[in-house]
Design an enzyme around this catalytic site. Structure first.
Site, mmCIF file in Angstrom:
data_model
loop_
_atom_site.group_PDB
_atom_site.id
_atom_site.type_symbol
_atom_site.label_atom_id
_atom_site.label_comp_id
_atom_site.label_asym_id
_atom_site.label_seq_id
_atom_site.Cartn_x
_atom_site.Cartn_y
_atom_site.Cartn_z
ATOM 1 N N SER A 12 28.256 34.902 23.353
ATOM 2 C CA SER A 12 28.104 35.035 24.805
ATOM 3 C C SER A 12 26.817 35.790 25.098
ATOM 4 O O SER A 12 26.660 36.947 24.685
ATOM 5 C CB SER A 12 29.276 35.816 25.391
ATOM 6 O OG SER A 12 28.926 36.232 26.702
ATOM 7 N N HIS A 37 27.465 30.375 24.838
ATOM 8 C CA HIS A 37 28.439 30.632 25.914
ATOM 9 C C HIS A 37 27.758 31.418 27.030
ATOM 10 O O HIS A 37 27.154 32.472 26.805
ATOM 11 C CB HIS A 37 29.612 31.421 25.327
ATOM 12 C CG HIS A 37 30.746 31.648 26.274
ATOM 13 N ND1 HIS A 37 31.705 30.686 26.513
ATOM 14 C CD2 HIS A 37 31.092 32.722 27.023
ATOM 15 C CE1 HIS A 37 32.599 31.160 27.374
ATOM 16 N NE2 HIS A 37 32.240 32.406 27.713
ATOM 17 N N ASP A 39 28.234 33.186 30.665
ATOM 18 C CA ASP A 39 29.247 33.774 31.548
ATOM 19 C C ASP A 39 28.706 33.963 32.961
ATOM 20 O O ASP A 39 27.875 34.835 33.209
ATOM 21 C CB ASP A 39 29.700 35.121 30.974
ATOM 22 C CG ASP A 39 30.641 34.955 29.794
ATOM 23 O OD1 ASP A 39 31.625 34.200 29.934
ATOM 24 O OD2 ASP A 39 30.401 35.575 28.740
ATOM 25 N N MET A 41 29.406 35.124 36.684
ATOM 26 C CA MET A 41 30.322 36.002 37.439
ATOM 27 C C MET A 41 29.793 36.201 38.845
ATOM 28 O O MET A 41 28.579 36.306 39.052
ATOM 29 C CB MET A 41 30.408 37.362 36.745
ATOM 30 C CG MET A 41 30.838 37.276 35.296
ATOM 31 S SD MET A 41 31.075 38.908 34.614
ATOM 32 C CE MET A 41 31.386 38.489 32.887
ATOM 33 N N HIS A 70 30.968 29.194 31.475
ATOM 34 C CA HIS A 70 32.268 29.756 31.864
ATOM 35 C C HIS A 70 32.121 30.352 33.263
ATOM 36 O O HIS A 70 31.478 31.382 33.445
ATOM 37 C CB HIS A 70 32.645 30.825 30.828
ATOM 38 C CG HIS A 70 33.903 31.569 31.117
ATOM 39 N ND1 HIS A 70 34.247 32.733 30.458
ATOM 40 C CD2 HIS A 70 34.918 31.334 31.994
ATOM 41 C CE1 HIS A 70 35.413 33.171 30.903
ATOM 42 N NE2 HIS A 70 35.838 32.348 31.853
ATOM 43 N N MET A 72 33.324 32.348 36.236
ATOM 44 C CA MET A 72 34.283 33.348 36.736
ATOM 45 C C MET A 72 33.919 33.557 38.200
ATOM 46 O O MET A 72 33.390 34.609 38.597
ATOM 47 C CB MET A 72 34.174 34.626 35.900
ATOM 48 C CG MET A 72 34.796 34.455 34.515
ATOM 49 S SD MET A 72 34.234 35.675 33.317
ATOM 50 C CE MET A 72 32.730 34.870 32.770
ATOM 51 N N MET A 141 41.721 33.663 27.642
ATOM 52 C CA MET A 141 41.068 34.973 27.757
ATOM 53 C C MET A 141 41.905 36.010 27.012
ATOM 54 O O MET A 141 43.121 36.123 27.224
ATOM 55 C CB MET A 141 40.961 35.401 29.220
ATOM 56 C CG MET A 141 40.081 34.530 30.098
ATOM 57 S SD MET A 141 38.364 34.349 29.562
ATOM 58 C CE MET A 141 37.804 36.044 29.429
ATOM 59 N N GLY A 146 35.253 39.821 33.116
ATOM 60 C CA GLY A 146 34.371 40.631 33.949
ATOM 61 C C GLY A 146 33.342 41.410 33.148
ATOM 62 O O GLY A 146 32.230 41.623 33.620
ATOM 63 N N PHE A 147 33.707 41.787 31.936
ATOM 64 C CA PHE A 147 32.807 42.634 31.159
ATOM 65 C C PHE A 147 32.889 42.301 29.677
ATOM 66 O O PHE A 147 33.955 41.890 29.199
ATOM 67 C CB PHE A 147 33.182 44.114 31.342
ATOM 68 C CG PHE A 147 33.171 44.536 32.786
ATOM 69 C CD1 PHE A 147 31.986 44.908 33.408
ATOM 70 C CD2 PHE A 147 34.349 44.502 33.536
ATOM 71 C CE1 PHE A 147 31.970 45.260 34.761
ATOM 72 C CE2 PHE A 147 34.339 44.859 34.879
ATOM 73 C CZ PHE A 147 33.148 45.232 35.500
ATOM 74 N N GLY A 149 32.616 43.654 25.656
ATOM 75 C CA GLY A 149 32.948 44.878 24.928
ATOM 76 C C GLY A 149 34.298 45.493 25.239
ATOM 77 O O GLY A 149 34.520 46.679 24.963
ATOM 78 N N ASP A 176 38.221 33.907 24.237
ATOM 79 C CA ASP A 176 37.124 34.654 24.856
ATOM 80 C C ASP A 176 37.547 36.098 25.114
ATOM 81 O O ASP A 176 38.398 36.351 25.962
ATOM 82 C CB ASP A 176 36.737 33.953 26.172
ATOM 83 C CG ASP A 176 35.451 34.498 26.761
ATOM 84 O OD1 ASP A 176 34.899 35.451 26.199
ATOM 85 O OD2 ASP A 176 35.011 33.939 27.785
ATOM 86 N N SER A 199 29.703 41.130 22.125
ATOM 87 C CA SER A 199 29.253 42.368 21.472
ATOM 88 C C SER A 199 29.261 42.265 19.954
ATOM 89 O O SER A 199 28.364 42.797 19.295
ATOM 90 C CB SER A 199 30.078 43.562 21.952
ATOM 91 O OG SER A 199 31.410 43.199 22.164
HETATM 92 C C1 DX5 Z 1 34.356 38.323 29.634
HETATM 93 C C2 DX5 Z 1 33.440 37.188 29.206
HETATM 94 C C3 DX5 Z 1 33.263 37.111 27.737
HETATM 95 C C4 DX5 Z 1 32.633 38.311 27.140
HETATM 96 C C5 DX5 Z 1 33.051 38.440 25.708
HETATM 97 O O1 DX5 Z 1 34.482 38.303 31.006
HETATM 98 O O2 DX5 Z 1 33.945 35.954 29.636
HETATM 99 O O3 DX5 Z 1 32.583 35.939 27.350
HETATM 100 O O4 DX5 Z 1 31.266 38.317 27.244
HETATM 101 O O5 DX5 Z 1 32.508 39.618 25.269
HETATM 102 P P1 DX5 Z 1 33.018 40.421 24.018
HETATM 103 O O6 DX5 Z 1 32.909 39.513 22.850
HETATM 104 O O7 DX5 Z 1 32.070 41.578 23.967
HETATM 105 O O8 DX5 Z 1 34.441 40.825 24.301
HETATM 106 ZN ZN ZN Z 2 33.261 33.884 28.796
#
Ligand code: DX5
Ligand code: ZN
Length: 227
Positions: A12, A37, A39, A41, A70, A72, A141, A146-147, A149, A176, A199
């Site tokens: 990602s 990937h 993301d 948002m 993806h 969101m 999920m 949203g974030f 790590g 994910d 991460s």
């Molecule tokens: C979360 C994202 C993920 C995220 C995964 O909202 O959709 O794709 O970046 O990050 P890690 O691998 O750091 O959990």
């Molecule tokens: Zn994602």
């Protein structure tokens, strides 16, 4: 136990250097990423904001593998054509993003993309029971979106259940959130074939130290293949 599906690692770019996306994408692909990937948002469906279709279109020429977008965001439907124009290969919408996911998936396929549907951790597998023939990918999920790590939330039962529901249909199960060498093997064993990792791929590396990305991806792959 052997894994019957080929595992795809999808870093990602949420964890990449936001001032350097082109080089980051080239680096992860050169180091073995199977998909990229992306993301998206909106600060409304999730409490964070990243980028929109113009940025995604700018990423496109750098992606030689699969651009896995993806969303969101809510609503989704007004933006489907913009992401088709941006060159998304897979476009995933959340089942929680609106009342008409069936229509959304039809529209994504109608616009020439593979249609993905994502499930938040609190959403049961049954939410996609009537969508299987419209779906190319189910994104499970394992964090609240949203974030990057965040701490992994175990969804093994959901993944197993989905793999059974899917039967012999050609549908990817993507995981994910919180994927690393300790969490990925269980998901692959339960039936997932696409592992998103932010991460755990970008940690410790950079475009001037891309070998670290390769090493991080290999650690995930090796852990999965060891089961
Ligand atoms: C979360 C994202 C993920 C995220 C995964 O909202 O959709 O794709 O970046 O990050 P890690 O691998 O750091 O959990
Ligand atoms: Zn994602």
């Amino acid at each position: 136990m052997t894994v019957h599906r080929s595992i795809k690692i999808a870093p990602s770019i949420l964890s990449a250097d936001f001032a350097n996306f082109g080089a980051e994408i080239r680096a992860i692909e050169a180091e073995g990423a199977d998909w990229v990937h992306v993301d998206v948002m909106d600060g409304h469906f999730v409490p964070n904001l990243t980028f929109g279709p113009m940025a995604v279109k700018a990423f496109r020429p750098h992606v030689k593998t699969v651009m896995d977008v993806h969303l969101m965001i809510a609503p989704v439907d007004p933006y489907i054509d913009a992401y088709a124009d941006a060159g998304a290969d897979v476009l995933t919408a959340h089942v929680e993003a609106g009342p008409h996911i069936h229509r959304t998936l039809q529209a994504i396929r109608g616009a020439g993309m593979k249609a993905g549907v994502a499930l938040n951790p609190g959403t049961p597998a049954e939410a996609v029971a009537h969508l299987l023939d419209l779906t190319d990918l189910i994104c499970v999920m394992t964090v609240n979106p949203g974030f990057g790590g965040q701490k992994y939330i175990d969804m093994t039962d959901k993944v197993r259940h989905l793999r059974k529901m899917i039967g012999d249909r050609e549908i990817h199960i993507e995981i994910d959130g919180g994927m690393d060498p300790t969490t990925a093997p269980g998901m692959a064993q339960a039936g997932a074939d696409v592992l998103v990792a932010g991460s755990a791929v970008f940690r410790g590396g950079s475009v001037s130290q891309p070998g670290v990305y390769g090493k991080n991806m290999r650690a995930i792959r090796d852990a999965v293949e060891a089961i």
